[in-house]
Enzyme design. Structure first.
Site, PDB file in Angstrom:
ATOM      1  N   SER A  40       0.871  -1.187   0.000  1.00 43.79           N
ATOM      2  CA  SER A  40       0.000   0.000   0.000  1.00 43.79           C
ATOM      3  C   SER A  40       0.905   1.232   0.000  1.00 43.79           C
ATOM      4  CB  SER A  40      -0.918  -0.009   1.216  1.00 43.79           C
ATOM      5  OG  SER A  40      -0.177   0.047   2.416  1.00 43.79           O
ATOM      6  N   HIS A 153      -3.281  -6.136   2.851  1.00 42.69           N
ATOM      7  CA  HIS A 153      -2.363  -7.150   3.378  1.00 42.69           C
ATOM      8  C   HIS A 153      -3.025  -8.507   3.624  1.00 42.69           C
ATOM      9  CE1 HIS A 153       0.520  -3.828   5.017  1.00 42.69           C
ATOM     10  NE2 HIS A 153       0.504  -3.910   3.706  1.00 42.69           N
ATOM     11  N   GLU A 162      -4.306  -2.479   9.461  1.00 37.23           N
ATOM     12  CA  GLU A 162      -3.516  -2.991  10.589  1.00 37.23           C
ATOM     13  C   GLU A 162      -4.153  -2.684  11.934  1.00 37.23           C
ATOM     14  OE1 GLU A 162       0.544  -1.597  10.100  1.00 37.23           O
ATOM     15  OE2 GLU A 162       0.385  -1.825   7.936  1.00 37.23           O
ATOM     16  N   GLU A 203       1.781  -9.563   7.110  1.00 36.11           N
ATOM     17  CA  GLU A 203       2.662  -9.146   8.203  1.00 36.11           C
ATOM     18  C   GLU A 203       2.548 -10.072   9.410  1.00 36.11           C
ATOM     19  OE1 GLU A 203       2.285  -4.932   8.899  1.00 36.11           O
ATOM     20  OE2 GLU A 203       3.116  -4.478   6.931  1.00 36.11           O
ATOM     21  N   ASP A 240      -3.577   1.200  11.872  1.00 33.45           N
ATOM     22  CA  ASP A 240      -3.203   1.806  10.595  1.00 33.45           C
ATOM     23  C   ASP A 240      -4.304   1.466   9.595  1.00 33.45           C
ATOM     24  OD1 ASP A 240      -2.229   2.788   8.253  1.00 33.45           O
ATOM     25  OD2 ASP A 240      -0.424   1.538   8.159  1.00 33.45           O
ATOM     26  N   ASP A 310       2.035   8.324   7.178  1.00 28.95           N
ATOM     27  CA  ASP A 310       2.842   7.394   6.375  1.00 28.95           C
ATOM     28  C   ASP A 310       2.756   7.846   4.912  1.00 28.95           C
ATOM     29  OD1 ASP A 310       3.911   5.247   4.965  1.00 28.95           O
ATOM     30  OD2 ASP A 310       2.439   3.784   5.630  1.00 28.95           O
ATOM     31  N   LYS A 335      10.116   4.916   6.723  1.00 28.46           N
ATOM     32  CA  LYS A 335      10.450   3.696   5.984  1.00 28.46           C
ATOM     33  C   LYS A 335      11.596   4.065   5.056  1.00 28.46           C
ATOM     34  CE  LYS A 335       5.697   1.913   5.594  1.00 28.46           C
ATOM     35  NZ  LYS A 335       4.437   2.127   4.820  1.00 28.46           N
ATOM     36  N   HIS A 363       9.028  -1.245   9.068  1.00 30.88           N
ATOM     37  CA  HIS A 363       9.260  -2.254   8.025  1.00 30.88           C
ATOM     38  C   HIS A 363       8.350  -1.960   6.829  1.00 30.88           C
ATOM     39  CE1 HIS A 363       5.606  -4.897   9.341  1.00 30.88           C
ATOM     40  NE2 HIS A 363       5.332  -3.620   9.337  1.00 30.88           N
ATOM     41  N   LYS A 386       7.566  -0.269  14.183  1.00 31.39           N
ATOM     42  CA  LYS A 386       6.445  -1.054  13.674  1.00 31.39           C
ATOM     43  C   LYS A 386       7.042  -2.121  12.778  1.00 31.39           C
ATOM     44  CE  LYS A 386       3.470   0.118  10.189  1.00 31.39           C
ATOM     45  NZ  LYS A 386       2.213   0.455   9.479  1.00 31.39           N
TER      46      LYS A 386
HETATM   47  P1  PGA Z   1       3.190  -1.371   2.963  1.00 33.62           P
HETATM   48  O1  PGA Z   1       2.260  -1.117   4.219  1.00 33.62           O
HETATM   49  O2  PGA Z   1       4.545  -1.745   3.382  1.00 33.62           O
HETATM   50  O3  PGA Z   1       2.433  -2.458   2.248  1.00 33.62           O
HETATM   51  O4  PGA Z   1       3.157  -0.081   2.171  1.00 33.62           O
HETATM   52  C1  PGA Z   1       2.730  -0.711   5.453  1.00 33.62           C
HETATM   53  C2  PGA Z   1       2.021   0.508   5.930  1.00 33.62           C
HETATM   54  O5  PGA Z   1       1.073   1.006   5.285  1.00 33.62           O
HETATM   55  O6  PGA Z   1       2.410   1.024   6.954  1.00 33.62           O
HETATM   56 ZN    ZN Z   2       0.912   2.707   6.853  1.00 34.92          ZN
END
Ligand code: PGA
Ligand code: ZN
Length: 426
Positions: A40, A153, A162, A203, A240, A310, A335, A363, A386
């Site tokens: 995502s 996911h 999440e 995940e 999330d 994010d 990230k 991650h 996370k």
């Molecule tokens: P992604 O999702 O690694 O699939 O982008 C993680 C997140 O949205 O935090």
């Molecule tokens: Zn996110």
């Protein structure tokens, strides 16, 4: 100095190809890094270069990124001082020349950037967290553990991506992992007893066929209680929703629930969840391009809940600064593959700190056995990480590395607990 740079195509946790880089210094020190991959993804992320050759790996091969490392990048960084990370990363950025790494690929640049810092740490005879963070890097992060997966996911009907638990009351990081694992297994039994399957998502969290967030949250709260913990005191909850994934035409389309919410209704819904459950953090509660929603959400909940950006920031320092100026969120998800070099990630962390925003090291949903982010969380002292559920080695590898770091620090180790949560008053 950097002697040789090698790269190869390996597999990530979803079985898709990704880039792994080995950097060898002229003193014989080796650094190796593997690059993660999101599902995502935010629209402003640095570009992950895929071959698009349908005859290999369904078009997802990374031979072009590997070739960029073996060719142009290896030539450009050979001879550079491995200890001068800023110079190495500047070389990568300038060589790429595009502003979003779309020529060489952020998967190529990140593999090199992280392999270089790991080689330099090896050369200094230090673990990465200490090499990068210095002697004061002693803070073990609060883990946000993703025990129920939905959205992009998993293939269940949950609209939110999440559902996480955060052991805020743990005494140590190892304790936090134990508490998380206990709740994870209690939750498994509860889902099973309710007749749901207990297969896991990308995940490592369960992906039960539930339709609404309150249903999932009720299961989690009960699992916390049934494990002998007090919700909101020992263990809090984080979300999330990854709301960019279900925002269309100015509204939030809850497919699992079978209804559409306006921006105001959607923010109301999140506020109700915060009232009803011990939620201390919401990431991407609204979509990346929903400026009105971000303003509304931050005004409404920013004082009592951590609001993590994010997709809206993509670990990009300019986007973060812009968001800070507009009063968007109070926390940033980091990230490292969203920007493609270590130096750029560190600049984002510094900008967040300066503005009083909290930082969550993260991650991707596609991971590898590489544990670099565990060290980066301690090195930056960011206070939160996370990195998924309490199952699947791609997730537990990071927890295990943090357990080792905590052990190595001994008496000096400090578990962050709730202290680094923005906005939250648990
Ligand atoms: P992604 O999702 O690694 O699939 O982008 C993680 C997140 O949205 O935090
Ligand atoms: Zn996110």
């Amino acid at each position: 100095a950097i002697d040789t740079v090698h790269a190869r195509e390996i597999l990530d946790s979803r079985g898709n190809p990704t880039v792994e880089v080995d950097v060898l210094l002229d003193d014989g020190s080796l650094g190796r890094a593997a690059v993660p991959s999101g599902a995502s993804t935010g629209t402003a992320e640095a570009v992950e270069l895929r071959d698009g050759d349908a005859g290999r790996y369904h078009g997802k091969g990374v031979r072009r990124a590997v070739a960029a490392v073996l060719g142009e990048i290896a030539d450009a960084v050979a001879g550079l001082d491995g200890r001068d990370q800023a110079a190495v990363d500047r070389t990568l950025i300038e060589l790429d020349g595009t502003g979003n790494k779309s020529r060489l690929g952020a998967n190529a640049t990140l593999g090199v950037s992280l392999a270089v810092v790991k080689a330099a740490a090896a050369s200094a005879g230090q673990p990465l967290y200490r090499y990068l963070g210095g002697p004061d890097a002693v803070v073990l992060p609060l883990p946000l553990m993703n025990i129920v997966n939905g959205g992009a996911h998993a293939d269940n009907p949950l609209d939110f991506q999440e559902f996480m638990i955060a052991p805020i009351g743990a005494a140590t990081f190892a304790d936090a992992v134990r508490m998380g694992s206990e709740v994870f297994h209690t939750l498994r039994a509860a889902l099973q007893a309710a007749g749901h399957h207990t297969a896991v998502g990308d995940e490592g969290g369960f992906a039960p066929p539930l339709h609404t967030a309150p249903e999932a949250l009720a299961f989690i709260r009960t699992a916390i209680t049934d494990s002998g913990y007090t919700p909101g005191v020992d263990i809090a909850i984080a979300l999330d929703p990854a709301a960019s994934e279900f925002y269309r035409d100015g509204a939030y389309h809850y497919r699992g629930e079978g209804r559409v919410r306006t921006v105001a209704e959607h923010v109301d819904h999140l506020a109700e969840l915060v009232e009803q459950f011990p939620i201390v953090s919401i990431e991407d509660g609204v979509a990346q391009d929903d400026f009105e929603g971000w303003k509304l959400l931050t005004e409404r909940l920013g004082g009592r809940c951590q609001l993590v950006g994010d997709d809206v920031f993509c670990t990009n320092v300019e986007l973060l600064r812009d968001g800070i100026n507009r009063g968007v969120a109070n926390s940033v998800l980091v990230k490292v593959n969203q920007v493609g070099t270590l130096t750029e990630m560190l600049a984002t962390v510094a900008a967040a700190r300066q503005a009083g925003y909290s930082v969550v090291m993260s991650h991707r949903s596609g991971e590898t056995e590489d544990t670099t982010i565990a060290d980066l969380a301690v090195a930056t002292g960011c206070g939160q990480i996370k990195t998924g559920s309490l199952s699947r080695s791609d997730r537990t590898a990071k927890y295990n590395q943090l357990i080792r770091i905590e052990e190595e620090l001994g008496e000096r180790a400090v578990y962050a607990g709730a202290r680094s949560l923005a906005g939250a008053r648990p």
